[in-house]
Design a protein around this motif. Structure first.
Motif, PDB file in Angstrom:
ATOM      1  N   LYS A   1      21.210  35.631  44.301  1.00  0.00           N
ATOM      2  CA  LYS A   1      21.510  36.144  45.642  1.00  0.00           C
ATOM      3  C   LYS A   1      20.379  37.038  46.140  1.00  0.00           C
TER       4      LYS A   1
ATOM      5  N   GLN B   1      17.631  35.781  49.088  1.00  0.00           N
ATOM      6  CA  GLN B   1      17.576  36.540  50.341  1.00  0.00           C
ATOM      7  C   GLN B   1      16.145  36.950  50.674  1.00  0.00           C
TER       8      GLN B   1
ATOM      9  N   SER C   1      14.539  33.963  52.099  1.00  0.00           N
ATOM     10  CA  SER C   1      15.000  33.735  53.476  1.00  0.00           C
ATOM     11  C   SER C   1      14.278  34.674  54.432  1.00  0.00           C
ATOM     12  N   ASP C   2      14.087  35.917  53.998  1.00  0.00           N
ATOM     13  CA  ASP C   2      13.450  36.926  54.846  1.00  0.00           C
ATOM     14  C   ASP C   2      12.002  36.568  55.188  1.00  0.00           C
TER      15      ASP C   2
END
Length: 320
Positions: free
Chosen positions: A79, A83, A86-87
């Motif tokens: 997770k 993330q 994704s950022d």
């Protein structure tokens, strides 16, 4: 008004139930009393089950985690790592993540295609783009939550397999001896670690004609970058000429014997790891007919590097 749902006939009743259960945990869907209008199977994925799901006319990628995967995968680390990706625009935007089981909902990348072996093998532009994506996140300076230590991963898999008294492939003793020889070489010659995906198979790459995305970060962790490069070389079935081209694109310059040797070493380690992984899938209840041949192919390809002498040459180059 009646809410009609179009469901791909390949989606099992069990997975339909799982998908709705996962969606019911997403706060924004619950708050809006969102409606599902379509479910279809997405290609790729040996560990999990992936679906394209339309909710209130917006498409999402829903991952139903494979049974038992929470026993050997660090889901909270995934997770965190996913993330970060994704950022910086490498991974799809994450909407929801189940930190225990690993179920996940991401925004579906609209108008994208899922890449396959021929896309990389027959199109040098995809190799160039993938090399740039690798360099972007390998050099991003971010810190992943966990370390993906190939030797600890192998030990963990082998421990479970021993406990379950699982059968191994012929020649597995020599494979393990070579894994340990490489471990000793890396202890003498430590490699710099960077954020790594560790499972960049062709079907984990998405192209929307603007950007190339890399998804499914469940095996991610700090690792030596060449493991990612080697994994894609294997998955795309690249020739020796193509893998050298790929390496040159990755480094942005001509490559040394030591750099090429690191690729060979990591090709061996990658296939060794997934050999053990395949047997583990059988040990946790998945199809022997599907996973045993998969693991055998991995084992044979790794041992071919031993038999033709290229692995020993690479280890000697590392130890210079």
């Amino acid at each position: 008004m009646e809410n009609k749902i179009i469901i791909d006939s390949a989606v099992s009743l069990e997975h339909i139930g799982s998908i709705f259960q996962i969606l019911s945990k997403v706060p924004q869907f619950v708050e809006k009393n969102a409606k599902v209008s379509a479910i279809e199977v997405l290609p790729g994925g040996l560990t999990n089950y992936n679906f394209k799901v339309t909710v209130d006319d917006v498409t999402y990628a829903v991952r139903v985690a494979g049974p038992g995967t929470h026993e050997y995968l660090d889901r909270p680390a995934e997770k965190h790592n996913a993330q970060i990706m994704s950022d910086i625009g490498i991974n799809a935007p994450i909407i929801y993540y189940d930190e225990f089981y690993g179920h996940q909902v991401c925004k579906y990348i609209d108008d994208c295609i899922t890449l396959h072996i021929p896309d990389f093998k027959n199109n040098a532009e995809y190799l160039k783009k993938a090399a740039k994506v690798f360099r972007k996140y390998h050099t991003c300076g971010k810190q992943f939550k966990a370390e993906f230590n190939i030797f600890r991963e192998c030990d963990a898999y082998l421990k479970i397999l021993k406990e379950k008294n699982s059968p191994m492939y012929e020649g597995s003793d020599l494979m393990l001896a070579k894994v340990n020889e490489i471990k000793a070489a890396f202890e003498k010659n430590p490699q710099e670690l960077a954020p790594c995906h560790n499972d960049p198979l062709c079907e984990n790459w998405l192209d929307d004609n603007k950007d190339l995305y890399l998804v499914d970060w469940e095996y991610s962790g700090m690792n030596q970058p060449m493991f990612d490069v080697a994994a894609l070389v294997i998955e795309a079935d690249l020739t020796a000429e193509q893998e050298k081209f790929f390496l040159k694109e990755y480094y942005g310059s001509d490559i040394s014997e030591k750099q090429y040797g690191l690729l060979i070493i990591n090709r061996f380690l990658c296939d060794a790891l997934w050999t053990y992984w395949a047997i583990l899938q059988i040990a946790t209840g998945k199809s022997h007919d599907e996973y045993w041949p998969y693991g055998q192919n991995r084992h044979n390809r790794a041992m071919a590097l031993v038999e033709n002498g290229s692995l020993d040459k690479a280890i000697a180059e590392l130890n210079k």
